[in-house]
Design a protein around this motif. Structure first.
Motif, PDB file in Angstrom:
ATOM      1  N   VAL A 189      -6.994   5.528 -47.584  1.00 42.60           N
ATOM      2  CA  VAL A 189      -8.017   6.587 -47.569  1.00 42.60           C
ATOM      3  C   VAL A 189      -9.237   6.125 -46.775  1.00 42.60           C
ATOM      4  N   TRP A 190      -9.622   4.851 -46.978  1.00 42.25           N
ATOM      5  CA  TRP A 190     -10.755   4.317 -46.221  1.00 42.25           C
ATOM      6  C   TRP A 190     -10.433   4.224 -44.730  1.00 42.25           C
ATOM      7  N   SER A 193     -10.863   7.709 -43.494  1.00 42.26           N
ATOM      8  CA  SER A 193     -12.275   8.087 -43.491  1.00 42.26           C
ATOM      9  C   SER A 193     -13.027   7.459 -42.318  1.00 42.26           C
ATOM     10  N   THR A 228     -15.774   9.493 -49.752  1.00 41.16           N
ATOM     11  CA  THR A 228     -14.739   8.459 -49.827  1.00 41.16           C
ATOM     12  C   THR A 228     -15.066   7.458 -50.918  1.00 41.16           C
TER      13      THR A 228
END
Length: 250
Positions: A189-190, A193, A228
């Protein structure tokens, strides 16, 4: 320490870069719960003041470049760029000086000044305002790449960062299958992002929209970053809380 792994050193760099801090050990020998999502977000973003301080140099660059450029006063491009650089670097120095005078931590102000100075030098060297933002774009892409590699090698750096930030430096989460999987997908996810933030800015850089770059960096990047981090804190808290409840019931 001699036994410190490469992953732990990288995680410490991420903790430092993202302004994360270990949770205080108030009761020696007892496990402390993960801080609440709101507490972690507040710590991460440095509050309203931290957000304002990090945005002022960029805002100064955008405003002065527009004010002294063709849009308003119509100065020659390089002259307008000089005013924008002076305003940006000057505001970053002023922020550091105020913090120093008040005996407040200046590490982040110094780091910010270094980044602003590199961008300013590159913009002046090339004569193009858009290059003021290039170091930040490349750094963000680099962070995304490092995080992605950590997932590929099954050593998710978000897990190491959590161990440093909220687990008193212990990296015992490898034996926890559910927590390990959570750190794997959170690291991805990071990656997404950071890539989104850098990708938007790179597109604007490629088409030469220098002023739009500054606006996006302030008004778009921060909400993505905050969202995030909120998801990360919520996901970890959900897993650790559920497992703690299971242990108490056993």
């Amino acid at each position: 320490m001699a036994h410190e792994t490469v992953e732990e050193r990288l995680a410490e760099d991420i903790v430092e870069e993202l302004d994360l801090h270990p949770v205080p050990d108030e009761k020696a020998g007892e496990d402390e719960p993960l801080p609440s999502m709101s507490e972690q977000i507040a710590e991460q973003l440095g509050g309203v003041r931290g957000l304002i301080e990090s945005s002022i140099p960029v805002l100064a660059f955008v405003v002065l470049n527009v004010l002294f450029g063709d849009s308003v006063l119509g100065l020659e491009k390089r002259s307008a760029l000089l005013w924008a650089i002076v305003g940006s670097v000057g505001s970053a120095v002023a922020i550091g000086a105020v913090r120093l005078a008040r005996r407040q931590p200046v590490r982040h102000a110094v780091n910010g000044l270094f980044g602003i100075a590199v961008g300013a030098w590159l913009a002046w060297r090339t004569g193009d305002a858009k290059n003021f933002y290039l170091p930040g774009i490349l750094l963000t892409f680099g962070q995304a790449a490092v995080l992605l590699l950590s997932v590929v090698f099954r050593k998710p750096l978000i897990g190491y960062a959590w161990g440093i930030m909220a687990n008193k430096g212990r990296q015992d989460w490898f034996g926890n299958t559910r927590l390990f999987r959570t750190f794997q997908w959170l690291t991805l996810v990071w990656v997404a992002s950071l890539s989104l933030r850098a990708g938007i800015q790179y597109y604007l850089w490629a088409i030469g929209e220098a002023n739009a770059l500054g606006i996006v960096r302030i008004l778009v990047s921060w909400p993505i970053y905050a969202a995030t981090f909120a998801l990360t804190a919520w996901a970890i808290h959900r897993v650790t809380s559920a497992q703690q409840a299971g242990l108490e019931e056993a």
